[in-house]
Design an enzyme around this catalytic site. Structure first.
Site, PDB file in Angstrom:
ATOM      1  N   LYS A  12       0.839  -1.194   0.000  1.00 45.05           N
ATOM      2  CA  LYS A  12       0.000   0.000   0.000  1.00 45.05           C
ATOM      3  C   LYS A  12       0.884   1.259   0.000  1.00 45.05           C
ATOM      4  CE  LYS A  12      -3.929  -2.264   2.283  1.00 45.05           C
ATOM      5  NZ  LYS A  12      -4.724  -2.307   3.541  1.00 45.05           N
ATOM      6  N   TYR A  52     -12.371  -2.469  -3.265  1.00 44.06           N
ATOM      7  CA  TYR A  52     -12.931  -2.417  -1.917  1.00 44.06           C
ATOM      8  C   TYR A  52     -14.458  -2.371  -1.901  1.00 44.06           C
ATOM      9  CZ  TYR A  52      -8.250  -1.992   0.058  1.00 44.06           C
ATOM     10  OH  TYR A  52      -6.957  -2.239   0.458  1.00 44.06           O
ATOM     11  N   ASN A 115      -1.938  -0.129   7.214  1.00 45.70           N
ATOM     12  CA  ASN A 115      -1.344  -1.409   7.592  1.00 45.70           C
ATOM     13  C   ASN A 115      -0.467  -2.023   6.499  1.00 45.70           C
ATOM     14  OD1 ASN A 115      -3.394  -2.137   5.918  1.00 45.70           O
ATOM     15  ND2 ASN A 115      -4.520  -3.364   7.404  1.00 45.70           N
ATOM     16  N   HIS A 118      -1.779  -5.480   1.440  1.00 45.70           N
ATOM     17  CA  HIS A 118      -3.060  -6.127   1.165  1.00 45.70           C
ATOM     18  C   HIS A 118      -2.788  -7.534   0.649  1.00 45.70           C
ATOM     19  CE1 HIS A 118      -7.029  -7.023  -0.419  1.00 45.70           C
ATOM     20  NE2 HIS A 118      -6.402  -7.527  -1.463  1.00 45.70           N
ATOM     21  N   GLU A 129      -9.481  -9.822  -7.821  1.00 40.62           N
ATOM     22  CA  GLU A 129      -8.557  -8.697  -7.595  1.00 40.62           C
ATOM     23  C   GLU A 129      -7.425  -8.689  -8.624  1.00 40.62           C
ATOM     24  OE1 GLU A 129      -7.577  -9.249  -3.451  1.00 40.62           O
ATOM     25  OE2 GLU A 129      -9.604  -8.673  -2.820  1.00 40.62           O
TER      26      GLU A 129
HETATM   27  P1  IDP Z   1      -7.716  -7.145   5.316  1.00 40.57           P
HETATM   28  O1  IDP Z   1      -6.921  -6.086   4.579  1.00 40.57           O
HETATM   29  O2  IDP Z   1      -6.929  -7.751   6.451  1.00 40.57           O
HETATM   30  O3  IDP Z   1      -8.335  -8.168   4.405  1.00 40.57           O
HETATM   31  P2  IDP Z   1     -10.354  -5.943   5.517  1.00 40.57           P
HETATM   32  O4  IDP Z   1     -11.336  -6.171   6.630  1.00 40.57           O
HETATM   33  O5  IDP Z   1     -10.657  -6.545   4.182  1.00 40.57           O
HETATM   34  O6  IDP Z   1      -8.927  -6.387   6.046  1.00 40.57           O
HETATM   35  O7  IDP Z   1     -10.219  -4.368   5.354  1.00 40.57           O
HETATM   36  C1  IDP Z   1      -9.568  -3.802   4.252  1.00 40.57           C
HETATM   37  C2  IDP Z   1      -8.700  -2.660   4.743  1.00 40.57           C
HETATM   38  O8  IDP Z   1      -9.540  -1.630   5.268  1.00 40.57           O
HETATM   39  C3  IDP Z   1      -7.759  -3.025   5.894  1.00 40.57           C
HETATM   40  O9  IDP Z   1      -6.563  -3.600   5.457  1.00 40.57           O
HETATM   41  C4  IDP Z   1      -7.552  -1.675   6.539  1.00 40.57           C
HETATM   42  O10 IDP Z   1      -6.611  -0.888   5.773  1.00 40.57           O
HETATM   43  C5  IDP Z   1      -8.915  -1.038   6.407  1.00 40.57           C
HETATM   44  N1  IDP Z   1      -9.771  -1.299   7.565  1.00 40.57           N
HETATM   45  C6  IDP Z   1     -10.439  -2.442   7.846  1.00 40.57           C
HETATM   46  N2  IDP Z   1     -11.148  -2.343   8.964  1.00 40.57           N
HETATM   47  C7  IDP Z   1     -10.940  -1.104   9.423  1.00 40.57           C
HETATM   48  C8  IDP Z   1     -11.422  -0.375  10.563  1.00 40.57           C
HETATM   49  O11 IDP Z   1     -12.201  -0.880  11.396  1.00 40.57           O
HETATM   50  N3  IDP Z   1     -10.960   0.904  10.714  1.00 40.57           N
HETATM   51  C9  IDP Z   1     -10.118   1.468   9.815  1.00 40.57           C
HETATM   52  N4  IDP Z   1      -9.652   0.846   8.729  1.00 40.57           N
HETATM   53  C10 IDP Z   1     -10.045  -0.436   8.530  1.00 40.57           C
HETATM   54 MG    MG Z   2      -9.795  -7.922   2.930  1.00 43.94          MG
END
Ligand code: IDP
Ligand code: MG
Length: 157
Positions: A12, A52, A115, A118, A129
């Protein structure tokens, strides 16, 4: 039964900006996975929305879309046995604060919003994707090239 799989991985914008491309790619390569496609790109509005779609309407969605478009990403196709789950295991939990030490998110990130990486969450998501970011002719089977060269070399007089 575990199978050879391919998954979609993205470094990212925060990971790219912080100079972590090499370190992150190395994690997948040292595990033994093959990086069969790789490019840096600016995510378009259409790509961000498609990627997304499942999160549309959630409170963090607008920030997530801004984040993924805030700078270039490095998009990859990563292949190997059980690669979908394996890559997510190496990346660690979505929240870096809860991720196991030694995982990419635990080691390189502090907060859920930013984070660093992805990884697809299923074989179906991976194929969906991959198609958002790559044409099939941008994905390579590098295993072929060296074996063909070596065979040619060995066959030469
Ligand atoms: P993942 O990336 O571990 O699959 P997902 O639930 O698919 O997690 O969420 C996609 C991205 O959205 C996450 O990597 C993070 O950057 C962001 N995200 C997910 N949940 C939250 C939240 O509760 N607060 C803020 N950002 C979030
Ligand atoms: Mg995800």
């Amino acid at each position: 039964m575990r199978a050879e799989e391919r998954t979609f991985v993205a470094i990212k914008p925060d990971g790219v900006q912080r100079g972590l491309i090499g370190d992150i790619v190395k994690r997948f390569e040292t595990k033994g996975y093959k990086v069969t496609a790789l490019k840096m790109l600016q995510v378009t509005d259409a790509q961000a929305k498609a990627h997304y779609a499942e999160h549309e309407g959630k409170p963090f969605y607008p920030r997530l879309i801004r984040y993924i478009q805030s700078g270039p990403i490095v998009a990859m196709v990563v292949e190997g046995y059980n690669a979908v789950a394996g890559v997510r295991h190496l990346m660690g939990s979505t929240d870096p604060d809860k991720a196991e030490v030694g995982t990419i998110r635990a080691d390189y990130a502090q907060v859920m919003e930013y984070n660093v990486v992805h990884g697809s969450d299923s074989v179906e998501s991976a194929e969906r994707e991959i198609a958002i970011y790559f044409n099939e002719n941008e994905i390579f089977d590098e295993r072929k090239c060296m074996s063909e060269l070596v065979t040619e070399y060995l066959d030469a007089d």
